[in-house]
Design a protein around this motif. Structure first.
Motif, PDB file in Angstrom:
ATOM      1  N   LYS A 148       0.967  -1.100   0.042  1.00 48.82           N
ATOM      2  CA  LYS A 148       0.090   0.230   0.121  1.00 48.82           C
ATOM      3  C   LYS A 148       1.000   1.200   0.047  1.00 48.82           C
ATOM      4  O   LYS A 148       0.652   2.323  -0.594  1.00 48.82           O
ATOM      5  N   VAL A 149       1.887   1.308   0.828  1.00 48.77           N
ATOM      6  CA  VAL A 149       2.574   2.614   0.919  1.00 48.77           C
ATOM      7  C   VAL A 149       3.543   2.759  -0.318  1.00 48.77           C
ATOM      8  O   VAL A 149       3.683   3.844  -0.513  1.00 48.77           O
ATOM      9  N   ILE A 150       3.961   1.651  -0.900  1.00 49.06           N
ATOM     10  CA  ILE A 150       4.619   1.640  -2.226  1.00 49.06           C
ATOM     11  C   ILE A 150       3.857   2.418  -3.175  1.00 49.06           C
ATOM     12  O   ILE A 150       4.186   3.128  -4.136  1.00 49.06           O
ATOM     13  N   SER A 151       2.573   1.685  -3.424  1.00 47.22           N
ATOM     14  CA  SER A 151       1.628   2.099  -4.305  1.00 47.22           C
ATOM     15  C   SER A 151       1.113   3.670  -4.172  1.00 47.22           C
ATOM     16  O   SER A 151       0.902   4.364  -5.255  1.00 47.22           O
ATOM     17  N   PHE A 152       1.126   3.884  -2.842  1.00 47.02           N
ATOM     18  CA  PHE A 152       0.833   5.454  -2.953  1.00 47.02           C
ATOM     19  C   PHE A 152       1.941   6.675  -2.738  1.00 47.02           C
ATOM     20  O   PHE A 152       1.672   7.534  -2.403  1.00 47.02           O
ATOM     21  N   ASN A 153       3.126   5.923  -2.805  1.00 49.88           N
ATOM     22  CA  ASN A 153       4.320   6.798  -2.907  1.00 49.88           C
ATOM     23  C   ASN A 153       4.482   7.452  -1.223  1.00 49.88           C
ATOM     24  O   ASN A 153       4.961   8.612  -1.350  1.00 49.88           O
ATOM     25  N   TYR A 154       4.042   6.670  -0.224  1.00 48.22           N
ATOM     26  CA  TYR A 154       4.544   7.118   0.933  1.00 48.22           C
ATOM     27  C   TYR A 154       5.942   6.831   1.252  1.00 48.22           C
ATOM     28  O   TYR A 154       6.349   5.800   2.005  1.00 48.22           O
ATOM     29  N   TYR A 155       7.093   7.613   0.765  1.00 43.54           N
ATOM     30  CA  TYR A 155       8.207   7.173   0.896  1.00 43.54           C
ATOM     31  C   TYR A 155       8.887   6.968   2.411  1.00 43.54           C
ATOM     32  O   TYR A 155       9.418   5.968   2.387  1.00 43.54           O
ATOM     33  N   GLU A 156       8.510   7.864   3.025  1.00 41.64           N
ATOM     34  CA  GLU A 156       9.121   7.644   4.601  1.00 41.64           C
ATOM     35  C   GLU A 156       8.519   6.578   5.336  1.00 41.64           C
ATOM     36  O   GLU A 156       9.335   5.732   5.834  1.00 41.64           O
ATOM     37  N   GLU A 157       7.397   6.004   4.986  1.00 44.01           N
ATOM     38  CA  GLU A 157       7.004   4.832   5.497  1.00 44.01           C
ATOM     39  C   GLU A 157       7.544   3.707   4.748  1.00 44.01           C
ATOM     40  O   GLU A 157       7.508   2.508   5.712  1.00 44.01           O
ATOM     41  N   ILE A 158       7.967   3.775   3.562  1.00 44.27           N
ATOM     42  CA  ILE A 158       8.478   2.565   3.086  1.00 44.27           C
ATOM     43  C   ILE A 158       9.835   2.295   3.778  1.00 44.27           C
ATOM     44  O   ILE A 158      10.096   0.969   4.268  1.00 44.27           O
ATOM     45  N   SER A 159      10.631   3.278   4.018  1.00 40.14           N
ATOM     46  CA  SER A 159      11.923   3.143   4.839  1.00 40.14           C
ATOM     47  C   SER A 159      11.682   2.560   6.180  1.00 40.14           C
ATOM     48  O   SER A 159      12.254   1.952   6.656  1.00 40.14           O
ATOM     49  N   ALA A 160      10.405   3.120   6.828  1.00 44.40           N
ATOM     50  CA  ALA A 160      10.283   2.698   8.053  1.00 44.40           C
ATOM     51  C   ALA A 160      10.129   1.310   8.367  1.00 44.40           C
ATOM     52  O   ALA A 160      10.554   0.650   9.211  1.00 44.40           O
ATOM     53  N   ILE A 161       9.094   0.728   7.301  1.00 44.12           N
ATOM     54  CA  ILE A 161       8.720  -0.776   7.314  1.00 44.12           C
ATOM     55  C   ILE A 161       9.946  -1.576   6.824  1.00 44.12           C
ATOM     56  O   ILE A 161      10.222  -2.674   7.728  1.00 44.12           O
ATOM     57  N   ILE A 162      10.584  -1.053   5.929  1.00 41.69           N
ATOM     58  CA  ILE A 162      11.845  -2.043   5.415  1.00 41.69           C
ATOM     59  C   ILE A 162      12.906  -1.886   6.562  1.00 41.69           C
ATOM     60  O   ILE A 162      13.383  -3.085   6.999  1.00 41.69           O
ATOM     61  N   LEU A 163      13.095  -0.874   7.412  1.00 45.81           N
ATOM     62  CA  LEU A 163      14.021  -1.027   8.627  1.00 45.81           C
ATOM     63  C   LEU A 163      13.410  -1.983   9.537  1.00 45.81           C
ATOM     64  O   LEU A 163      14.267  -2.572  10.364  1.00 45.81           O
TER      65      LEU A 163
END
Length: 290
Positions: free
Chosen positions: A250-265
């Motif tokens: 979802k966050v990748i699809s909506f380009n929520y960039y900082e949330e992407i890095s938080a989840i990956i971390l």
């Protein structure tokens, strides 16, 4: 005598020349094949060079905008860690669900893989047709990617964690079955011969001679697979198989960039925790065996 030595030296030089030519020929063939593969897959250096700046641009967007003055401030303050992980409670629950999916799938897949690994080990003397059949089954289950299995199981069982667990467990059976069989093929067979010579059955020899010797490697492979399955459980969430993967999609699809890095971390930290636990468990097994 000198003529014989000269003949031997000449033969040696010819042999080295032949080996050198064979090596150069092999390298040339490999280069040609790699060039053909790059051409067919459109792996052009110009495309790679042109795309690198875009990768840097994406990573610059993904990285959080932290500010030293507000680093440890509350969740409402921009530039703070709390603001970066503003949905930490929900993400941790999803990560726990993902870890549970990976754990159940790993245990189930490893259990089946262990049973199939004994007949799949060539040195343990299983009938040839059993050996061949087991090997082919393991090859088939590990060849198909987890996401393909997940799509099939989502269609059969609906959206949710069950489809993901079954998909990962099936692929884990094939992957660990091969690794377990290889580990068993590398054990010392004198304990095996001793059990068989004293009247033990094939199953008893597997249990009391092969399994203890291969146990550290089996545990190491299983824990490594748990790490891989945690990653797989995150990926197959993209097709509705549950876990933090759905949130990441979802966050990748909506380009929520900082949330992407938080989840990956969070996923990286979970894998690091599994790795440290794996090392401790492996050391304990080795110490218990010795």
């Amino acid at each position: 005598m000198s003529s014989a030595i000269a003949a031997q030296e000449a033969a040696y030089r010819d042999l080295r020349r032949q080996r050198r030519m064979a090596t150069l020929t092999g390298v040339a063939v490999l280069v040609v094949l790699l060039a053909a593969a790059a051409w067919m897959s459109e792996f052009y250096p110009s495309s790679v060079i042109a795309g690198f700046p875009r990768i840097g641009e994406y990573f610059s967007k993904v990285l959080p905008s932290l500010e030293w003055a507000n680093l440890l401030s509350g969740a409402e303050t921009e530039g703070s860690i709390a603001f970066w992980f503003y949905r930490l409670d929900a993400w941790l629950l999803l990560l726990v669900e993902t870890a549970q999916m990976a754990a159940i799938a790993t245990v189930a897949g490893a259990a089946v893989a262990l049973l199939l690994a004994f007949p799949a080990a060539k040195n343990l003397g299983a009938p040839n047709w059993v050996f061949q059949l087991t090997r082919r089954v393991l090859e088939a289950t590990r060849t198909v990617p987890e996401i393909v299995f997940a799509l099939i199981f989502v269609w059969a069982f609906g959206v949710g964690a069950l489809a993901g667990i079954l998909a990962i467990a099936l692929h884990t059976t094939g992957a660990l079955g091969k690794l377990f069989a290889d580990a068993m093929e590398n054990v010392e067979l004198r304990p095996w011969d001793g059990v068989r010579a004293s009247g033990g059955t094939w199953f008893e020899a597997c249990r009391f001679a092969v399994l203890p010797a291969a146990a550290p490697d089996l545990l190491s492979y299983a824990m490594l697979r748990f790490e891989v399955n945690l990653r797989s459980a995150s990926v197959i969430g993209f097709v509705g198989a549950g876990g933090i993967g759905e949130e990441l999609y979802k966050v990748i699809s909506f380009n929520y960039y900082e949330e992407i890095s938080a989840i990956i971390l969070l996923i990286i930290l979970a894998v690091m925790l599994i790795d440290m636990t794996s090392e401790r468990l492996r050391r304990r097994v080795i110490e218990a065996a010795t």
